[in-house]
Motif scaffolding. Structure first.
Motif, PDB file in Angstrom:
ATOM      1  N   UNK A  39       0.820  -1.220   0.000  1.00  0.00           N
ATOM      2  CA  UNK A  39       0.000   0.000   0.000  1.00  0.00           C
ATOM      3  C   UNK A  39       0.850   1.265   0.000  1.00  0.00           C
ATOM      4  N   UNK A  40       2.161   1.075  -0.127  1.00  0.00           N
ATOM      5  CA  UNK A  40       3.090   2.200  -0.116  1.00  0.00           C
ATOM      6  C   UNK A  40       3.148   2.908  -1.453  1.00  0.00           C
ATOM      7  N   UNK A  41       4.142   3.764  -1.613  1.00  0.00           N
ATOM      8  CA  UNK A  41       4.256   4.542  -2.843  1.00  0.00           C
ATOM      9  C   UNK A  41       4.539   3.663  -4.059  1.00  0.00           C
ATOM     10  N   UNK A  42       4.127   4.157  -5.203  1.00  0.00           N
ATOM     11  CA  UNK A  42       4.328   3.479  -6.486  1.00  0.00           C
ATOM     12  C   UNK A  42       5.075   4.443  -7.403  1.00  0.00           C
ATOM     13  N   UNK A  43       6.125   3.945  -8.040  1.00  0.00           N
ATOM     14  CA  UNK A  43       6.851   4.732  -9.032  1.00  0.00           C
ATOM     15  C   UNK A  43       6.239   4.483 -10.399  1.00  0.00           C
ATOM     16  N   UNK A  44       6.016   5.543 -11.150  1.00  0.00           N
ATOM     17  CA  UNK A  44       5.431   5.438 -12.491  1.00  0.00           C
ATOM     18  C   UNK A  44       6.462   5.835 -13.537  1.00  0.00           C
ATOM     19  N   UNK A  45       6.544   5.050 -14.604  1.00  0.00           N
ATOM     20  CA  UNK A  45       7.462   5.312 -15.703  1.00  0.00           C
ATOM     21  C   UNK A  45       6.713   5.142 -17.025  1.00  0.00           C
ATOM     22  N   UNK A  46       7.138   5.852 -18.052  1.00  0.00           N
ATOM     23  CA  UNK A  46       6.589   5.558 -19.379  1.00  0.00           C
ATOM     24  C   UNK A  46       6.952   4.115 -19.757  1.00  0.00           C
ATOM     25  N   UNK A  47       6.040   3.393 -20.360  1.00  0.00           N
ATOM     26  CA  UNK A  47       6.269   1.988 -20.712  1.00  0.00           C
ATOM     27  C   UNK A  47       7.519   1.802 -21.564  1.00  0.00           C
ATOM     28  N   UNK A  48       7.754   2.700 -22.511  1.00  0.00           N
ATOM     29  CA  UNK A  48       8.933   2.566 -23.371  1.00  0.00           C
ATOM     30  C   UNK A  48      10.220   2.686 -22.567  1.00  0.00           C
ATOM     31  N   UNK A  49      10.247   3.578 -21.584  1.00  0.00           N
ATOM     32  CA  UNK A  49      11.435   3.721 -20.739  1.00  0.00           C
ATOM     33  C   UNK A  49      11.632   2.461 -19.898  1.00  0.00           C
ATOM     34  N   UNK A  51      10.689  -0.581 -20.710  1.00  0.00           N
ATOM     35  CA  UNK A  51      11.158  -1.624 -21.624  1.00  0.00           C
ATOM     36  C   UNK A  51      12.658  -1.493 -21.897  1.00  0.00           C
ATOM     37  N   UNK A  52      13.134  -0.252 -22.080  1.00  0.00           N
ATOM     38  CA  UNK A  52      14.567  -0.038 -22.304  1.00  0.00           C
ATOM     39  C   UNK A  52      15.370  -0.427 -21.073  1.00  0.00           C
ATOM     40  N   UNK A  53      14.871  -0.097 -19.885  1.00  0.00           N
ATOM     41  CA  UNK A  53      15.545  -0.465 -18.639  1.00  0.00           C
ATOM     42  C   UNK A  53      15.650  -1.983 -18.505  1.00  0.00           C
ATOM     43  N   UNK A  54      14.559  -2.685 -18.740  1.00  0.00           N
ATOM     44  CA  UNK A  54      14.559  -4.149 -18.629  1.00  0.00           C
ATOM     45  C   UNK A  54      15.525  -4.757 -19.633  1.00  0.00           C
ATOM     46  N   UNK A  55      15.545  -4.231 -20.846  1.00  0.00           N
ATOM     47  CA  UNK A  55      16.477  -4.728 -21.861  1.00  0.00           C
ATOM     48  C   UNK A  55      17.923  -4.490 -21.432  1.00  0.00           C
ATOM     49  N   UNK A  56      18.201  -3.321 -20.870  1.00  0.00           N
ATOM     50  CA  UNK A  56      19.550  -3.006 -20.396  1.00  0.00           C
ATOM     51  C   UNK A  56      19.978  -3.975 -19.296  1.00  0.00           C
ATOM     52  N   UNK A  58      18.832  -6.975 -18.713  1.00  0.00           N
ATOM     53  CA  UNK A  58      18.959  -8.328 -19.261  1.00  0.00           C
ATOM     54  C   UNK A  58      20.220  -8.516 -20.097  1.00  0.00           C
ATOM     55  N   UNK A  59      20.595  -7.478 -20.849  1.00  0.00           N
ATOM     56  CA  UNK A  59      21.702  -7.597 -21.803  1.00  0.00           C
ATOM     57  C   UNK A  59      22.986  -6.913 -21.381  1.00  0.00           C
ATOM     58  N   UNK A  60      22.923  -6.071 -20.352  1.00  0.00           N
ATOM     59  CA  UNK A  60      24.103  -5.310 -19.956  1.00  0.00           C
ATOM     60  C   UNK A  60      24.332  -4.134 -20.884  1.00  0.00           C
ATOM     61  N   UNK A  61      25.312  -3.332 -20.547  1.00  0.00           N
ATOM     62  CA  UNK A  61      25.637  -2.149 -21.342  1.00  0.00           C
ATOM     63  C   UNK A  61      26.589  -2.561 -22.456  1.00  0.00           C
ATOM     64  N   UNK A  62      26.108  -2.572 -23.672  1.00  0.00           N
ATOM     65  CA  UNK A  62      26.915  -2.968 -24.815  1.00  0.00           C
ATOM     66  C   UNK A  62      27.510  -1.747 -25.536  1.00  0.00           C
ATOM     67  N   UNK A  63      27.421  -0.571 -24.928  1.00  0.00           N
ATOM     68  CA  UNK A  63      27.911   0.628 -25.597  1.00  0.00           C
ATOM     69  C   UNK A  63      29.416   0.831 -25.399  1.00  0.00           C
ATOM     70  N   UNK A  64      30.050   0.055 -24.522  1.00  0.00           N
ATOM     71  CA  UNK A  64      31.508   0.189 -24.280  1.00  0.00           C
ATOM     72  C   UNK A  64      32.311  -0.400 -25.395  1.00  0.00           C
TER      73      UNK A  64
END
Length: 64
Positions: A39-49, A51-56, A58-64
């Motif tokens: 019943x505590x606070x809930x954080x809200x995010x845009x779905x696309x953001x 999805x990008x977080x979950x992908x990151x 799962x896959x790690x940062x491949x930008x290095x």
């Protein structure tokens, strides 16, 4: 936005642990909450953001 009550889910890696975060997605919104305080606070995010977080995570940062 959600047409009805959100359906909360948690990672399968949580098992029976009670100290996990839970998430729910509906339309353009993703919500995250603490499983110990339903019943505590809930954080809200845009779905696309979310999805990008979950992908990151799962896959790690491949930008290095």
């Amino acid at each position: 936005m959600f047409d009805n009550e959100p359906r909360w889910r948690r990672s399968s890696s949580c098992g029976n642990e009670t100290e996990c975060v839970e998430f729910s997605k509906g339309g353009e919104l993703a919500m995250v909450r603490d499983s110990k305080n339903l019943r505590g606070p809930v954080l809200n995010f845009p779905s696309k953001a979310w999805d990008r977080f979950v992908e990151f995570v799962a896959n790690g940062d491949e930008s290095d």
